[in-house]
Design an enzyme around this catalytic site. Structure first.
Site, short mmCIF file in Angstrom:
data_model
loop_
_atom_site.label_atom_id
_atom_site.label_comp_id
_atom_site.label_asym_id
_atom_site.label_seq_id
_atom_site.Cartn_x
_atom_site.Cartn_y
_atom_site.Cartn_z
N LYS A 132 0.87 -1.18 0.00
CA LYS A 132 0.00 0.00 0.00
C LYS A 132 0.90 1.23 0.00
CE LYS A 132 -4.09 2.05 2.07
NZ LYS A 132 -3.65 3.44 2.01
N ARG A 153 -7.71 11.71 -7.82
CA ARG A 153 -8.92 11.03 -7.42
C ARG A 153 -10.05 12.01 -7.10
NH1 ARG A 153 -11.25 7.16 -3.25
NH2 ARG A 153 -10.98 8.71 -1.63
S1 IVH Z 1 -6.63 -0.51 -4.71
C1 IVH Z 1 -11.01 -0.34 -5.79
N1 IVH Z 1 -4.08 -0.97 -4.29
O1 IVH Z 1 -4.84 3.44 -0.98
C2 IVH Z 1 -9.63 -0.44 -5.19
N2 IVH Z 1 -4.98 1.11 -3.53
O2 IVH Z 1 -8.28 3.52 -0.41
C3 IVH Z 1 -8.91 0.83 -5.28
N3 IVH Z 1 -3.31 2.59 -2.50
O3 IVH Z 1 -5.91 6.21 -1.98
C4 IVH Z 1 -7.62 0.93 -4.55
N4 IVH Z 1 -1.59 1.25 -2.76
O4 IVH Z 1 -4.41 5.33 -3.81
C5 IVH Z 1 -5.10 -0.10 -4.13
N5 IVH Z 1 -1.83 -1.52 -4.03
C6 IVH Z 1 -2.86 -0.64 -3.87
C7 IVH Z 1 -2.68 0.61 -3.26
C8 IVH Z 1 -3.77 1.47 -3.10
C9 IVH Z 1 -2.00 2.44 -2.32
C10 IVH Z 1 -4.07 3.79 -2.08
C11 IVH Z 1 -5.02 4.32 -3.10
C12 IVH Z 1 -6.16 4.88 -2.27
C13 IVH Z 1 -6.08 4.10 -1.01
C14 IVH Z 1 -7.15 3.04 -0.96
#
Ligand code: IVH
Length: 696
Positions: A132, A153
């Site tokens: 993440k 976003r």
């Molecule tokens: S998936 C529908 N994967 O974390 C799924 N998010 O709320 C959408 N983020 O601000 C997100 N690493 O920018 C996803 N490997 C990852 C991520 C990630 C960072 C951030 C994303 C968002 C928050 C998720």
């Protein structure tokens, strides 16, 4: 060079168009090698030349400009405001588990199995575990393989158009390499690496110091990245080094182009030129997710960028679809966070602490703050230069970072939160503990107290060092006790330790009879030690455990070390001029020799005479370098044999090398030896020398 450019810009339009296309293709290729693969094929100067040639063509033929031209990477466009962009597919967020325990993954897996109506007999669900990233979410829209729009976003439905800035990010392809769907929206995270962040703040501090108006330092990489992405002037964004990781997608025309699993899709994105984190794993069931969470948690500090957790996603895309969404969060994904490594707090005071060797360290006393899993009240400022470079002052609001086992550090100051005008930090001219002069030697960053063992702080540290497990190992002699013993005047020098009596000890605060007796027993036990432990325990500057062992092995007895000249000390493995001089200086001080004598008189002993000097040292004064693989001996064994015969074994060949012993596949050291005319022998030659050493 100028002529080249002139020639380029003066060519007829269709030739120019062909050359521009060719240059763009080459520059795309090399940018991908450089920024994404970290494996450039051509020197930077050659890239710059191609780049400038393209710039010149575009300047002479504005009609040839294209949105995917690599020249867009340097920025230049200045907007009045960022325009809103409606996302074709909303950008959702994910549910977050902050649980530090395994239960985060277990709870998620349980929910997924229930939703999918899986029973106990069914196999584990397949997941993809990702990092993440701690940056900001970005949607990149490609039409016919060309980047046409990059948007933040925003509220998930509508973001801001930041295309002009995102084009400056080297890791983001402006054009995709192979056959891609007519519409492809790649989603991922724009972030700033920690080293890029530190360098950026360094530049900002220099600007501020030079009197630049309106400049500031950034609190953390995420803030710096967000600020860069939302610049109106892409020239500014271009100077703030950003990076990107892909982790998902939005609108994609054509079915099945991304494969049938999350992992396939990520690999497809990678093949199209997007960075995908190499830590990404397919995991089966909750156990493997837990193991991933733990493993990443342990290695998190060695990543060059910040992450704030891991993300688990159901791997099969058909199952993702079946699971669907609750309100604005997918049921097929969850974020599992780690404790934050940075927090804001305030500086209540700046103290100066005195170390064992007299080093003075400024330490920020902080309002207690929970960071990196513990409550932190102190953060090192390292030395005066560092404290002033970061300009930390009493009362400031600061960012404190604690990553892993590393001691907490002040990362930066929130200058706009400063109240009034507190004075900058200066190192006191005198030791805060003993009042002796504090000096900074030429070329050194650290100030030192010149009081030596006259300084109670240094005395305490010296005693703690002597007592520690890897030195004399005196169990029960911790800092609270040493504090009492030194402050109460019971101990002034190391030998005083062995004069402590039961009555005096038992009279100390919080000291039961039993603990007093235990300490006396531990002191008694410590008298039977080894020479390396004793040498290390003396706390000679630059003599760590390894050097203490080398010294003991080389000389065999303490008396030989006490009297060894700098030249003799230089013969010891890994001992260079600084270390040799430090040892010599230590033993040249009468009071240090006295300490050694009194310790011996108190009964501290070790087996002597196991050192090399008890055997004949026929190769004393000779320097060897070993290279390649030997037919019978292991490298370490050969080294030990030579050292036992008094030789020094060095790591590189110089004019001072007497012999290079070369085995199979010897490399540059052999070349160097031949170049310098150093004698080269093989293993047999070395064994012959050992058996029948030269007499000279
Ligand atoms: S998936 C529908 N994967 O974390 C799924 N998010 O709320 C959408 N983020 O601000 C997100 N690493 O920018 C996803 N490997 C990852 C991520 C990630 C960072 C951030 C994303 C968002 C928050 C998720």
């Amino acid at each position: 060079m100028q002529d080249d450019l002139f020639a380029a810009s003066a060519q007829p339009a269709d030739a120019a168009a062909a050359r521009a296309a060719e240059l763009r293709a080459q520059l795309h290729h090399h940018a991908h090698r450089y920024y994404t693969l970290d494996a450039p094929e051509i020197p930077d100067a050659e890239y710059d030349r191609l780049f400038r040639e393209l710039q010149a063509i575009e300047a002479a033929h504005p009609e040839l400009w294209t949105p995917d031209s690599p020249t867009q990477r340097v920025g230049g466009s200045v907007l009045k405001e960022l325009r809103p962009v409606r996302h074709a597919v909303p950008m959702l967020s994910i549910r977050t588990e902050t649980d530090t325990e395994a239960s985060g993954a277990v709870a998620f897996d349980t929910r997924v199995r229930r939703e999918l109506a899986l029973g106990e007999g069914d196999p584990p669900v397949e997941y993809v575990a990702e990092l993440k990233f701690d940056g900001l979410a970005m949607s990149l829209r490609y039409e016919d393989g060309v980047l046409v729009r990059a948007s933040t976003r925003g509220d998930g439905e509508t973001g801001e158009d930041v295309t002009h800035n995102v084009r400056t990010i080297g890791q983001i392809p402006l054009r995709l390499a192979h056959s891609v769907p007519p519409v492809l929206e790649v989603r991922g995270e724009v972030y700033m690496r920690r080293d890029d962040f530190e360098a950026l703040n360094e530049r900002q501090r220099a600007k501020i110091a030079a009197g630049a108006k309106g400049e500031k330092t950034f609190v953390n990489p995420r803030n710096a990245a967000a600020g860069a992405v939302r610049q109106l002037d892409s020239g500014i964004a271009a100077q703030r080094p950003l990076s990107f990781f892909a982790y998902g997608w939005g609108e994609v025309s054509g079915d099945g182009l991304l494969g049938s699993t999350q992992f396939d899709a990520l690999m497809r994105l990678k093949a199209w030129g997007f960075p995908v984190a190499e830590q990404t794993r397919v995991c089966h069931g909750a156990d493997e997710l837990v193991a991933f969470h733990r493993h990443i948690g342990e290695t998190r500090d060695s990543l060059p960028y910040d992450i704030d957790g891991v993300v688990y996603k159901v791997n099969r895309l058909d199952l993702q679809q079946r699971l669907g969404f609750v309100t604005r969060e997918p049921r097929w994904a969850v974020a599992h966070k780690y404790p934050a490594q940075e927090q804001l707090t305030t500086v209540q005071a700046i103290d100066v602490q005195v170390g064992r060797t007299g080093k003075l360290t400024p330490v920020a006393k902080l309002a207690p703050v929970f960071v990196g899993g513990v409550t932190v009240t102190n953060a090192t400022l390292h030395n005066e230069l560092e404290a002033r470079r970061k300009d930390v002052r009493v009362g400031d609001t600061v960012v404190v970072r604690r990553a892993g086992d590393v001691i907490p550090e002040v990362v930066s100051v929130l200058a706009d939160k400063r109240v009034g005008d507190p004075p900058p930090f200066t190192m006191p001219a005198h030791c805060p503990v003993c009042g002796s002069a504090a000096v900074r030697e030429e070329g050194e960053a650290d100030h030192r107290c010149t009081g030596g063992l006259f300084c109670a702080a240094q005395r305490k540290q010296a005693i703690l060092h002597y007592a520690q497990r890897r030195a004399l190992d005196i169990e029960g002699l911790g800092d609270k006790l040493v504090e009492q013993l030194v402050d109460g005047g019971l101990i002034n020098t190391l030998p005083d330790l062995y004069k402590l009596g039961f009555t005096a000890l038992a009279a100390l605060e919080r000291m039961a009879d039993k603990s007093a007796q235990n300490l006396l027993d531990a002191l008694e036990k410590s008298k039977h030690t080894t020479l390396p432990r004793f040498l290390y325990g003396l706390g000679i500057r630059h003599v760590g455990e390894a050097t203490a062992k080398d010294l003991a092995r080389h000389f065999g007895s303490l008396d030989r070390i006490l009297d060894a000249s700098v030249d003799a000390l230089l013969q010891v493995n890994d001992v260079g001029p600084v270390v040799a001089q430090s040892i010599r200086t230590f033993f040249d001080q009468a009071h240090n020799r006295e300490v050694v004598e009194q310790l011996r008189a108190a009964g501290v002993t070790w087996p002597e005479g196991e050192g090399a000097q008890n055997t004949p040292q026929p190769l004393l004064g000779k320097t060897f370098v070993l290279t390649g693989t030997f037919p019978t001996l292991k490298r370490d064994d050969a080294k030990a044999m030579l050292e036992a015969a008094g030789a020094k074994v060095a790591g590189s060949v110089s004019k001072k090398t007497d012999y290079v012993v070369a085995g199979a596949d010897a490399g540059s050291k052999l070349d160097k030896a031949q170049e310098l005319g150093v004698a080269v022998i093989d293993e047999a030659g070395m064994l012959a020398l050992l058996a029948d050493p030269p007499t000279a």
